[in-house]
Every structure is written in structure tokens, then in C-alpha cells.
Design a protein around this motif. Structure first.
Motif, PDB file in Angstrom:
ATOM      1  N   MET A   1      -2.419  37.754  22.301  1.00  8.89           N
ATOM      2  CA  MET A   1      -1.306  38.118  22.583  1.00  8.89           C
ATOM      3  C   MET A   1      -0.156  37.782  21.606  1.00  8.89           C
ATOM      4  N   ILE A   2       0.670  38.700  21.059  1.00 10.86           N
ATOM      5  CA  ILE A   2       1.412  38.507  19.925  1.00 10.86           C
ATOM      6  C   ILE A   2       2.715  37.974  20.603  1.00 10.86           C
ATOM      7  N   LYS A   3       3.126  36.869  19.729  1.00 13.15           N
ATOM      8  CA  LYS A   3       4.637  36.277  20.281  1.00 13.15           C
ATOM      9  C   LYS A   3       5.761  37.356  20.213  1.00 13.15           C
ATOM     10  N   GLN A   4       6.516  36.880  20.827  1.00 12.26           N
ATOM     11  CA  GLN A   4       8.049  37.558  20.483  1.00 12.26           C
ATOM     12  C   GLN A   4       8.527  37.116  19.371  1.00 12.26           C
ATOM     13  N   PRO A   5       9.318  37.870  18.554  1.00  9.88           N
ATOM     14  CA  PRO A   5       9.904  37.413  17.421  1.00  9.88           C
ATOM     15  C   PRO A   5      10.863  36.141  17.500  1.00  9.88           C
ATOM     16  N   GLU A   6      11.529  36.224  18.668  1.00  5.01           N
ATOM     17  CA  GLU A   6      12.479  34.972  18.890  1.00  5.01           C
ATOM     18  C   GLU A   6      11.812  33.528  19.105  1.00  5.01           C
TER      19      GLU A   6
END
Length: 115
Positions: A1-6
Motif C-alpha cells: 500500500m502506498i502512503k498518502q503524500p501528507e
């Protein structure tokens, strides 16, 4: 799962400058030189710090290696779309901090003149 930029914020000073440096494809030594240049000598980075950060950023999919035909077999890196977004968000965050503090700091400086 790719993290959110924030979720990457706030960035460390070293990481912020590394990402700024990767506005262009660069190899490690060029990143170290550019970080020192764009920070006006405020940030100097040793190989251990740089390569540790690059490895972590690559695992997080913020940067990626680029294949470039280089006789010296250097490893080149570039920002991913996620990395560009993280960099832009951090810039906006820092800009907001400065903007919000500007009048307060000026006010404080005026108080010092009154002493």
C-alpha cells in the motif's frame, strides 16, 4: 500500500534538500554538492547520511533509480510523482509557517528596539 503524500510530513532538513536536489536526475555525489549549493553551505551531507536517506526514500517510493549509461557505474535517482507531491506539500507547509510567523517576529523585533 502506498502512503498518502501528507503522511511523509514534516520532512527532515536533509530529506527536504535531497528532494529539492532531485528536481533533476542526479547521482549521489552530485546530490551532496547540490544540497550544499542550494542550502548556501548550511547543510553538508556525508555519504552515510545521504545513502541511508536515499535507500529509505526509494523503499517508500518517493524516489526511484534511473538507468543511465555511465562508464563510472554511478547510481542515478529521480523523484517519483509521489516524491514531487511530497516536496510540493512540504514547501507549502514551510511557506505557511513563515507567513504565519512573519508579523509576530517583526512585532517581537520591534519590542527589542524599545528596550
Amino acid at each position: 500500500m502506498i502512503k498518502q503524500p501528507e503522511s511523509f510530513l514534516p520532512l527532515s532538513q536533509a530529506t527536504y534538500y535531497i528532494l529539492l536536489s532531485l528536481r533533476e536526475v542526479r547521482h549521489g555525489y552530485a546530490i551532496m554538492q547540490d544540497v550544499e549549493k542550494i542550502s548556501r553551505g548550511e547543510v553538508t551531507m556525508g555519504p552515510g547520511t545521504l545513502y541511508g536517506a536515499l535507500g529509505k526514500l526509494e523503499k517508500q517510493k518517493v524516489i526511484q533509480k534511473v538507468d543511465i549509461d555511465d562508464a563510472e557505474r554511478r547510481k542515478y535517482n529521480q523523484l517519483t510523482p509521489l516524491g514531487k507531491e511530497v516536496l510540493q506539500l512540504e514547501f507549502k507547509r514551510l511557506e505557511s509557517l513563515v507567513k504565519n510567523a512573519r508579523s509576530i517576529i517583526k512585532e517581537m523585533e520591534g519590542e527589542e528596539d524599545d528596550c
